[in-house]
Design a protein around this motif. Sequence first.
Motif, PDB file in Angstrom:
ATOM      1  N   GLU A   1       0.824  -1.202   0.000  1.00  0.00           N
ATOM      2  CA  GLU A   1       0.000   0.000   0.000  1.00  0.00           C
ATOM      3  C   GLU A   1       0.866   1.262   0.000  1.00  0.00           C
ATOM      4  OE1 GLU A   1      -0.241  -2.476   2.133  1.00  0.00           O
ATOM      5  OE2 GLU A   1      -2.081  -3.448   1.403  1.00  0.00           O
ATOM      6  N   THR A   2       1.902   1.265   0.851  1.00  0.00           N
ATOM      7  CA  THR A   2       2.780   2.438   0.934  1.00  0.00           C
ATOM      8  C   THR A   2       3.530   2.655  -0.371  1.00  0.00           C
ATOM      9  OG1 THR A   2       3.068   2.088   3.314  1.00  0.00           O
ATOM     10  CG2 THR A   2       4.659   3.516   2.224  1.00  0.00           C
ATOM     11  N   LEU A   3       4.019   1.571  -0.981  1.00  0.00           N
ATOM     12  CA  LEU A   3       4.762   1.694  -2.234  1.00  0.00           C
ATOM     13  C   LEU A   3       3.881   2.246  -3.350  1.00  0.00           C
ATOM     14  CD1 LEU A   3       6.866  -1.603  -2.170  1.00  0.00           C
ATOM     15  CD2 LEU A   3       7.723   0.725  -1.890  1.00  0.00           C
ATOM     16  N   LYS A   4       2.641   1.761  -3.431  1.00  0.00           N
ATOM     17  CA  LYS A   4       1.736   2.265  -4.464  1.00  0.00           C
ATOM     18  C   LYS A   4       1.460   3.759  -4.277  1.00  0.00           C
ATOM     19  CE  LYS A   4      -0.727  -1.987  -5.716  1.00  0.00           C
ATOM     20  NZ  LYS A   4      -2.032  -2.685  -5.756  1.00  0.00           N
ATOM     21  N   ARG A   5       1.318   4.165  -3.022  1.00  0.00           N
ATOM     22  CA  ARG A   5       1.107   5.592  -2.751  1.00  0.00           C
ATOM     23  C   ARG A   5       2.327   6.407  -3.181  1.00  0.00           C
ATOM     24  NH1 ARG A   5       3.117   8.558   0.989  1.00  0.00           N
ATOM     25  NH2 ARG A   5       3.672   6.804   2.344  1.00  0.00           N
ATOM     26  N   ILE A   6       3.501   5.907  -2.855  1.00  0.00           N
ATOM     27  CA  ILE A   6       4.732   6.618  -3.223  1.00  0.00           C
ATOM     28  C   ILE A   6       4.836   6.776  -4.739  1.00  0.00           C
ATOM     29  CG2 ILE A   6       7.257   6.387  -3.314  1.00  0.00           C
ATOM     30  CD1 ILE A   6       7.096   5.188  -0.478  1.00  0.00           C
ATOM     31  N   PHE A   7       4.516   5.715  -5.468  1.00  0.00           N
ATOM     32  CA  PHE A   7       4.630   5.782  -6.932  1.00  0.00           C
ATOM     33  C   PHE A   7       3.602   6.763  -7.514  1.00  0.00           C
ATOM     34  CE2 PHE A   7       6.173   1.142  -6.591  1.00  0.00           C
ATOM     35  CZ  PHE A   7       7.461   1.577  -6.325  1.00  0.00           C
TER      36      PHE A   7
ATOM     37  N   THR B   1      23.699  -6.377 -10.489  1.00  0.00           N
ATOM     38  CA  THR B   1      22.804  -6.471 -11.640  1.00  0.00           C
ATOM     39  C   THR B   1      22.025  -5.163 -11.770  1.00  0.00           C
ATOM     40  OG1 THR B   1      21.036  -7.431 -10.283  1.00  0.00           O
ATOM     41  CG2 THR B   1      22.552  -8.961 -11.384  1.00  0.00           C
ATOM     42  N   ASP B   2      21.686  -4.824 -12.995  1.00  0.00           N
ATOM     43  CA  ASP B   2      20.925  -3.597 -13.236  1.00  0.00           C
ATOM     44  C   ASP B   2      20.038  -3.813 -14.450  1.00  0.00           C
ATOM     45  OD1 ASP B   2      20.036  -0.984 -12.984  1.00  0.00           O
ATOM     46  OD2 ASP B   2      21.598  -0.200 -14.312  1.00  0.00           O
ATOM     47  N   GLU B   3      18.758  -3.612 -14.276  1.00  0.00           N
ATOM     48  CA  GLU B   3      17.813  -3.764 -15.370  1.00  0.00           C
ATOM     49  C   GLU B   3      16.722  -2.711 -15.215  1.00  0.00           C
ATOM     50  OE1 GLU B   3      16.785  -5.329 -11.859  1.00  0.00           O
ATOM     51  OE2 GLU B   3      18.261  -6.452 -13.028  1.00  0.00           O
ATOM     52  N   LYS B   4      16.071  -2.380 -16.302  1.00  0.00           N
ATOM     53  CA  LYS B   4      15.033  -1.347 -16.274  1.00  0.00           C
ATOM     54  C   LYS B   4      13.656  -1.998 -16.448  1.00  0.00           C
ATOM     55  CE  LYS B   4      17.889   2.178 -16.076  1.00  0.00           C
ATOM     56  NZ  LYS B   4      17.965   3.094 -14.942  1.00  0.00           N
ATOM     57  N   ILE B   5      12.924  -2.130 -15.355  1.00  0.00           N
ATOM     58  CA  ILE B   5      11.560  -2.670 -15.390  1.00  0.00           C
ATOM     59  C   ILE B   5      10.604  -1.490 -15.296  1.00  0.00           C
ATOM     60  CG2 ILE B   5       9.889  -4.164 -14.248  1.00  0.00           C
ATOM     61  CD1 ILE B   5      12.311  -5.611 -12.971  1.00  0.00           C
ATOM     62  N   PRO B   6       9.761  -1.252 -16.296  1.00  0.00           N
ATOM     63  CA  PRO B   6       8.813  -0.133 -16.214  1.00  0.00           C
ATOM     64  C   PRO B   6       7.979  -0.204 -14.941  1.00  0.00           C
ATOM     65  CG  PRO B   6       8.835  -1.049 -18.423  1.00  0.00           C
ATOM     66  CD  PRO B   6       9.650  -1.980 -17.574  1.00  0.00           C
ATOM     67  N   ILE B   7       7.798   0.927 -14.312  1.00  0.00           N
ATOM     68  CA  ILE B   7       7.131   0.961 -13.011  1.00  0.00           C
ATOM     69  C   ILE B   7       5.692   0.452 -13.100  1.00  0.00           C
ATOM     70  CG2 ILE B   7       6.216   3.310 -13.150  1.00  0.00           C
ATOM     71  CD1 ILE B   7       7.971   1.787 -10.085  1.00  0.00           C
ATOM     72  N   HIS B   8       5.027   0.633 -14.246  1.00  0.00           N
ATOM     73  CA  HIS B   8       3.637   0.180 -14.341  1.00  0.00           C
ATOM     74  C   HIS B   8       3.550  -1.346 -14.338  1.00  0.00           C
ATOM     75  CE1 HIS B   8       3.788  -0.959 -18.651  1.00  0.00           C
ATOM     76  NE2 HIS B   8       4.608   0.061 -18.782  1.00  0.00           N
ATOM     77  N   LEU B   9       4.584  -2.023 -14.892  1.00  0.00           N
ATOM     78  CA  LEU B   9       4.605  -3.487 -14.825  1.00  0.00           C
ATOM     79  C   LEU B   9       4.843  -3.951 -13.390  1.00  0.00           C
ATOM     80  CD1 LEU B   9       6.627  -4.568 -18.004  1.00  0.00           C
ATOM     81  CD2 LEU B   9       4.154  -4.628 -17.642  1.00  0.00           C
ATOM     82  N   PHE B  10       5.726  -3.257 -12.703  1.00  0.00           N
ATOM     83  CA  PHE B  10       6.029  -3.595 -11.315  1.00  0.00           C
ATOM     84  C   PHE B  10       4.781  -3.459 -10.434  1.00  0.00           C
ATOM     85  CE2 PHE B  10       7.570  -2.367  -7.049  1.00  0.00           C
ATOM     86  CZ  PHE B  10       8.406  -3.438  -6.769  1.00  0.00           C
ATOM     87  N   THR B  11       4.051  -2.360 -10.596  1.00  0.00           N
ATOM     88  CA  THR B  11       2.884  -2.121  -9.742  1.00  0.00           C
ATOM     89  C   THR B  11       1.706  -3.027 -10.090  1.00  0.00           C
ATOM     90  OG1 THR B  11       2.272  -0.306 -11.230  1.00  0.00           O
ATOM     91  CG2 THR B  11       3.476   0.267  -9.227  1.00  0.00           C
TER      92      THR B  11
END
Length: 636
Positions: A16-22, A43-53
């Motif tokens: 819940e907190t992470l979704k609010r932060i985003f 490691t470093d990769e770029k995952i779009p934030i909308h896929l993560f959420t």
Amino acid sequence: MRDLLYVIPPQEHSIETLKRIFREHPEIKFVSLMGVDMGGNATDEKIPIHLFTQDIENFLTYGIQTDGSSVVLHEIAVLNNAKLDIIPDLEVNWFIDYNYELLEEETQLPIGTLKIPSFLVHDNKKVDSRSILNRAEKYFKKSTLELLKKHPHLLKNLGLHSVEEIESIELTAATELEFWVKSPEDGADIEKLSTSQTLKEQYWKRTQGIVRTAMEKTILVMEKYGFQPEMGHKEVGGIRSKITGDGKSNHVMEQLEIDWKYSSPIQTGDNELLMRQLVEDIFHGYGLEVTFRAKPIEGVAGSGEHTHVGASLKLKNGKRKNLFAPMDMKEDFLGILGYGALMGILRNYEIVNPFITNTIDAFNRLKPGFEAPVCVVTSLGHSAKEPSRNRSILVGLVRDIENPMSTRFEVRSPNPYSNTYLVMAALYQVMLDGMCAASESRKDNKELEKEISKNPGEESFYLDRNRAYRSEENVFEYYTEQQRNERFGIPPATPWENIQAFESYKDRVQILLKGGVMTEDIIRSVATSTLDRWRKELATRVLDDNMDFIRDCKKLHNEETANDLDQELWERVNALKIELMKSSKQRISILGGIREALKKGDYQTASDLQLVMIEKMEELRNAYTEYRHNLFQVSL
């Protein structure tokens, strides 16, 4: 920029907190899971934030999958079994890494990537550097508490009556980041750099121009990330930059250091990784190149990363006690567990060193005359009442009479590319081994001080009989190389020699395996990755660089104006060139011999010849410099 978010602490890792932060920070566009392999690579990769959420619960629980053969996990993730999971660590700080060159359309704020420190999981086992340190922390705390329960005299030595007074055991660690910065395309003038270093013209001097600006901006950004910077300053290496007519700096070539406050061991490792990225990004933004190599310029001071390790007790009454400090700071240097921890590092350093010094570059730094340690020795101080700092030793005792909580050990051999996670894990394992031995011996503070101060040949209940471990002298100047070797042991000189310790000290390797902190597979992985990197670097980069230098050592004098000394000096240079590089049917050159030995897998011969090559290359550099210095003019 005031609206930017820099850190998401553990207490804010709920869904819940992470979704609010985003929602509140649309500039955070990507997520990157940061696992750290055996080579210290993140490691470093770029995952779009909308896929993560969209699937945040699964991401936080199961992470992502990748091909483990693409990271440094030799002997673990292999080609026919390469599946690797990257699982987020929910118990540490997460950072937002900003790209200041790309702005979010609506807010016009820099695009951010949420960096989540993570674990690497193979065959349902955590096999990454962070998880190894995580296990080491837990095992050290658990075992130390058991020691205190088993040996009541330890409680008395700490000024406690009962183990029930203890709420928890806390570990602290810190690193110091040294690095070189320079203007692009500017070459190094070794003679000027060496002279400046000898005269200490740069050490702690005032920074100027773009170096000052980049340094100050770095410190300010560190504060935003909560790193609590302590200072930034010039180190011993470098020369003063030049100022152009418009007041700008050019011909920059300086060595710097940035220090920040201690933290828990695993947080210290995470902070260091981010710090390197911050320094690179900020200094690059001002047109400066940055290198964290241990020895970027031969003949000039290298860059270290001194690692500090400590431990304390948090008591139920709210007070804290340093685990290593004595009851009376003016009477003793250390308490029982402090002496034990220090002896653990010294006695077992041979099995710790492969985690610290595992590249050719790292060994190039560890040479007499450059304030880098060359042998296994400590210093306690000239007296308990007056702490002293001996900068010539391997493990220093840091203490403040008025502040017992500051008591800790400074290991001076690591460099910026040492894998800090594995270094700290190995250190805490061997420290615990020494603490157990000191506890079982039932010796008091004075008796343990005598043990650690012994001479070669004197018996000891724990330390090796034929070695000494303490010196209050400058070990570079007070002892000859032969005397150092006789007193403190012969140090390894190449990565190949270093990893042989895993075979030579098999009984001590068991210390690393205790508590399941490391495994035989992990030890083999470290050894294999070190060997792989060493032979590849030696066969390509080192030999190629040396061949280029040898070819550049050209005849410069004119036969008509040269004298007999010019000819003699040139013949000496040419003879070294031939010995190093020119093979014939009758003999193989030193560089050719290394190449052949590596092809055959004869690593001992390659290692031996590498040392000969280093000696001869140094002789060639000096000979060519002397030859050039004797010429009025050179022929074209």
